[in-house]
Design an enzyme around this catalytic site. Sequence first.
Site, PDB file in Angstrom:
ATOM      1  N   TYR A  56       6.488 -61.176  13.417  1.00 34.79           N
ATOM      2  CA  TYR A  56       7.281 -59.987  13.741  1.00 34.79           C
ATOM      3  C   TYR A  56       8.263 -59.673  12.625  1.00 34.79           C
ATOM      4  CZ  TYR A  56      10.920 -57.191  16.079  1.00 34.79           C
ATOM      5  OH  TYR A  56      11.844 -56.236  16.403  1.00 34.79           O
ATOM      6  N   SER A 110      14.544 -54.141  11.805  1.00 34.07           N
ATOM      7  CA  SER A 110      15.191 -55.125  12.668  1.00 34.07           C
ATOM      8  C   SER A 110      16.155 -55.984  11.864  1.00 34.07           C
ATOM      9  CB  SER A 110      14.135 -56.030  13.323  1.00 34.07           C
ATOM     10  OG  SER A 110      14.712 -57.164  13.939  1.00 34.07           O
TER      11      SER A 110
END
Length: 292
Positions: free
Chosen positions: A197, A184
Amino acid sequence: MSEVDKTQNFPDKVPGQVQPQQPGIEEQMDPKPVYIKEGYKGADKLKGKVALISGGDSGIGRAVAVHFAREGADVAFIYLNEDQDADKTAALVEAEGRRVLKLAGDVRDSEFCKSAVEQTVKELGGLNVLVNNAGVQYPQDSLTDIDDEQLHKTMETNFYGYFYLARAALPHLKEGDAIVNTTSVTTYRGSPTLVDYASTKGAILGLTRSLAGQLAEKGIRVNGVAPGPIWTPLIPATFSEDKVAEFGQEVPMKRPGQPAEVATCFVFLASDDSSYITGQVLHPNGGEVVGG
């Protein structure tokens, strides 16, 4: 025009909306994500190969499944419990003339991951490409609000699942095969409200680079894709209605990306087009410049 080519608009903004639980349902989204670009022509880049994709029922995973199928691959995909989305993805793969295998289960379970690999090899005749893509995210304004349960679920889904699947797949992979991991943009710039996350996505980067070095002599390539704001079910299942309405506006392109705009990165990294690339990451993120 085939059924998979009907939804082609790339909206600059999406309306506010929420879903009650993760990882979210694609059929409930408005507008629906674009999973393949109109006119995308396969060129047999993955002809004769078998791919296994985690989180393959919707979003980026669905787009990867359809693109891989159009490039000639048979596809197995893992999903949690989104049966309607999984049925749709399976139908899309079959519409491309390829075999498909649906595998329902939780990637936090190492035995399930091992079984998923074994079923793929048994039913589809082998395994050439592993795409680790399943993930969850739960925003919290403070580190002290992240309890042990959330930390474990995020880490076990986003990182342990990747590790379990790669470990199970490795005995079946050979020279010329590939692993592609979804990391990400938060790996590189962090995220104040997605601390756990972003941490898992950083761990995925470390796994990608380390495993690439370990497997280079065997001719097995390991790379990653680090998406920015992409319109997937995870977004309305994560954020508030007003946050969803602003989604993607912060990047230079001023819009959310579509899964179809990410899936082509996976095609490239899974195919021989990237034969001299390993341990690297592609960045489909709408123009946000990040290091690495």
